[in-house]
Design an enzyme around this catalytic site. Structure first.
Site, short mmCIF file in Angstrom:
data_model
loop_
_atom_site.label_atom_id
_atom_site.label_comp_id
_atom_site.label_asym_id
_atom_site.label_seq_id
_atom_site.Cartn_x
_atom_site.Cartn_y
_atom_site.Cartn_z
N GLY A 23 0.82 -1.20 0.00
CA GLY A 23 0.00 0.00 0.00
C GLY A 23 0.85 1.25 0.00
N GLY A 50 -0.69 2.80 7.03
CA GLY A 50 -0.80 1.99 8.24
C GLY A 50 -0.35 0.55 8.07
CD GLU A 105 -12.36 6.32 -13.02
OE1 GLU A 105 -12.74 5.18 -13.36
OE2 GLU A 105 -11.30 6.84 -13.42
CG ASP A 140 -9.72 5.69 -20.10
OD1 ASP A 140 -9.21 4.77 -19.44
OD2 ASP A 140 -10.37 6.63 -19.60
P1 ADP Z 1 3.16 2.80 6.66
O1 ADP Z 1 3.92 1.72 7.34
O2 ADP Z 1 2.05 2.27 5.79
O3 ADP Z 1 3.97 3.79 5.94
P2 ADP Z 1 2.56 3.48 9.34
O4 ADP Z 1 1.95 2.21 9.83
O5 ADP Z 1 3.95 3.73 9.70
O6 ADP Z 1 2.39 3.60 7.78
O7 ADP Z 1 1.63 4.68 9.83
C1 ADP Z 1 2.15 5.83 10.45
C2 ADP Z 1 1.20 6.35 11.49
O8 ADP Z 1 0.02 6.85 10.89
C3 ADP Z 1 0.71 5.27 12.44
O9 ADP Z 1 1.57 5.13 13.51
C4 ADP Z 1 -0.64 5.77 12.87
O10 ADP Z 1 -0.53 6.70 13.91
C5 ADP Z 1 -1.12 6.52 11.64
N1 ADP Z 1 -1.97 5.67 10.81
C6 ADP Z 1 -1.70 5.28 9.55
N2 ADP Z 1 -2.68 4.51 9.06
C7 ADP Z 1 -3.61 4.40 10.03
C8 ADP Z 1 -4.87 3.71 10.12
N3 ADP Z 1 -5.35 3.00 9.10
N4 ADP Z 1 -5.56 3.81 11.27
C9 ADP Z 1 -5.07 4.51 12.30
N5 ADP Z 1 -3.89 5.18 12.28
C10 ADP Z 1 -3.16 5.14 11.16
ZN ZN Z 2 -10.73 6.40 -17.65
#
Ligand code: ADP
Ligand code: ZN
Ligand code: MG
Length: 628
Positions: free
Chosen positions: A216, A221, A439, A515
């Protein structure tokens, strides 16, 4: 950690040494009144000094009362005698810089002044001249040695990854701390079940995934989710970042991998988490710089550890990356990271939930509406939202407020948006509207035509580079042959986006480039390869058969047809594309109402699932059927 301590105590030692030297200077060496040489000559003539110590560059000695009297007169300082007496308690001392003066000894003899000569080699000077530089060298040497040492996991323990391997026996994070990624959570539930009771699965002999790759965009997250899995399952979490593997010493990365897996065996059931897998898992031969061999060693070690690993012991290997496309294909083969979990940018609802989580510990003023805030932050990821909440709380504190108000959030959003806009990640509302209609156009045409795959999901959440939104269709079966109608329908769906822009805005944007490219590609294949043109007949103009619809680079093939035929081919291609475009437009014009409604819903919700869309279409299905 040990390295840290030794370095600190080394500094203590040096500081102590300096203090000792200063103290020695202060207490042991008596303070002396420094006088100039001409005064000294006078004092000798007056017999105002005695007990001289003559060294290579200075002369020291006692000042007799006559000398002091002379000095205070010479310096026009009547209090000098008093001062010197106070300063020295007993007889005052003096020093002067020694000049080249051949007569001095004769004069001293004549005056009867006692003198002695010394070679200037006190222990302090030798210390300064020898020991200190040595110490410095040793210090520098130790420093670098340690630096190299820690880089290699400690020179004594090459490959022991303790310094950088983070073992959390109990991560406090659970799914309650993660929001907006319900699909991913759902997919990970099975893993958690397994980690909780590996014995149960073992008994049944079920097939447990070995590696789970979380994919992602940054900040969605992924790391958080991996820790939450460990938290939910209540197992230790061994994490290591991919960049830690890439070391300057050959063999160290591989040793680390070995050590990591060995530790995991001991702690099972547990989770091994490799963050930023792309740093080590880059496709071999992709980067010419920075020791490709070493990374390759590490990667090979990782692969072989994963192969030799027995999942039944209860160890799950998770990894995260935001660049899955550069991973070595060997890593994602079955038996390795074969399970992929997508963590996408959160939808409106997801953003609201994330805001809820991050405002749990923040004092909110009652008028704060998280739904409104979520609506104002399209395209933002969890990390951005966490940032906004934090920023808002700081702003409120700066204004001495007792609770965080809507204003603070608005200001925080503006700040974060300004930061993100620099990185070109957010759409302005006008663009968002265009993408929504575009879309919806694809989706409606796809649903209207009988031969096309059903729509799985429509989204206007920007995803990756270049794609502002997407309409995902899921094929219901594997296809090996396609009919002409199907191909034409496909083209119509591709042109549906452009057509929707025309119908609603009477204006077109650059968003349809891809497209158009794909539609033209199909049209060209239909004419040149599959002989699907009425005018030109069942003739193929390509010598080699290209794989079905795989975009290949059009090689400048040698033409074996005339210029006139070439023109006709071009005409037929553009006819086909135009016809598809016309069909798409007709379909959308007939469903204008639906287009408006769906686009507005999409604008608001950002994501519409296929089933929702069809339900919507059924409810408003009083329209005439499509023209075909
Ligand atoms: P990634 O690893 O995908 O780059 P992280 O897990 O390090 O992202 O996310 C960084 C911070 O952002 C987390 O510590 C949290 O505080 C916040 N965060 C990111 N995504 C979420 C989520 N889906 N729900 C809650 N907090 C999130
Ligand atoms: Zn399109
Ligand atoms: Mg991360």
């Amino acid at each position: 950690m040990a390295g840290q301590n030794t370095r600190v105590s080394l500094w203590y030692f040096l500081a102590l040494l300096v203090i000792l030297l200063l103290a020695q200077q202060y207490f042991v060496t008596p303070r002396q009144e420094s006088i100039n040489y001409s005064d000294f000559r006078k004092l000798v003539e007056l017999k105002g000094v005695d007990d001289l110590v003559i060294s290579t560059d200075k002369i020291e000695g006692r000042l007799l009362p006559e000398g002091v009297a002379y000095l205070s007169k010479a310096r026009k300082d009547p209090n000098l005698a008093q001062k010197l007496k106070e300063q020295f308690k007993k007889e005052p001392m003096f020093s002067t810089v020694r000049l080249e003066d051949p007569d001095l000894i004769k004069l001293l003899e004549k005056q009867g002044i006692k003198y002695q000569a010394v070679l200037e080699k006190t222990w302090i000077t030798s210390l300064l001249a020898w020991v200190l530089p040595m110490l410095l060298l040793v210090a520098i040497w130790i420093y670098f040695f340690r630096k190299i040492g820690t880089g290699a996991g400690g020179l004594m323990s090459v490959g022991k990854s303790k310094a950088k391997l983070y073992v959390e026996t109990e991560t406090k994070v659970t799914f309650a701390d993660v929001a907006g990624v319900e699909e991913a959570e759902e997919e990970l539930k099975e893993i958690i079940e397994f980690l909780k009771t590996p014995a149960k699965f073992q008994a049944l002999g079920g097939n447990i995934p070995k590696g789970v790759l979380v994919v992602g965009p940054p900040g969605t997250g992924k790391t958080l989710l991996a820790r939450a899995v460990a938290g939910e399952a209540g197992v230790p979490f061994l994490s290591l970042s991919g960049s830690d593997f890439v070391e300057m010493f050959v063999g160290v990365g591989a040793a680390r991998v070995r050590d990591l897996f060995a530790q995991a065996q001991e702690k099972a059931p547990c989770i091994i988490f490799i963050d930023e897998l792309d740093a080590v898992g880059k496709a071999r031969g992709l980067s010419p710089m920075s020791g490709p061999e070493e990374r390759e060693n590490t990667l090979n070690q990782l692969l072989s550890e994963m192969d030799g690993f027995d999942t039944r012991k209860g160890v799950i290997i998770m990894a995260a990356t935001n660049r899955p496309e550069i991973l070595d294909p060997a890593l994602i083969r079955p038996g390795r990271f074969d399970r992929h979990v997508l963590v996408d940018r959160p939808s409106l609802k997801g953003r609201e939930d994330i805001l809820k989580i991050h405002t749990r510990k923040v004092k909110l003023s009652p008028e704060v509406n998280l739904n409104t805030l979520a609506a104002r932050t399209p395209g933002m990821v969890g990390a951005d939202l966490a940032n906004i909440v934090n920023e808002a709380a700081l702003l409120a504190a700066r204004k001495d407020k007792t609770a965080v108000e809507m204003d603070d959030f608005e200001e925080a959003i503006d700040r974060v948006v300004a930061g993100l806009e620099k990185r070109n990640r957010l759409m302005n509302p006008r663009e968002k509207e265009i993408v929504a209609y575009h879309e919806t156009g694809h989706a409606l045409v796809a649903e209207a035509l009988p031969t096309t795959d059903p729509v799985h999901r429509v989204s206007i959440i920007p995803r990756g580079i270049g794609a502002l939104g997407y309409t995902m269709q899921l094929p219901t079966e594997d296809r090996y042959l396609m009919t002409r109608t199907e191909l034409e329908d496909r083209m119509a769906v591709m042109l549906g986006g452009r057509a929707a822009e025309e119908v609603h805005f009477q204006e077109i944007s650059t968003g349809a480039q891809n497209d158009l490219y794909r539609a033209t590609d199909i049209a060209r294949s239909m004419i040149r390869e599959y002989g699907m043109s009425e005018k030109l007949g069942p003739i193929t103009f390509e010598r080699e058969r290209r794989p079905l619809f795989l975009e290949s680079i059009m090689s400048p093939s040698t033409k074996d047809y005339s210029e006139t035929t070439a023109q006709e081919i071009d005409q037929e291609v553009s006819h086909l594309v135009e016809r598809a475009h016309r069909r798409a437009r007709e379909i959308l014009e007939q469903r204008r109402e639906t287009l408006e409604q769906v686009a507005q819903v999409l604008l608001e919700k950002e994501v519409i699932e296929g089933d929702e869309l069809r339900q919507f279409l059924n409810n408003t299905a009083n329209q005439p059927p499509s023209s075909e």
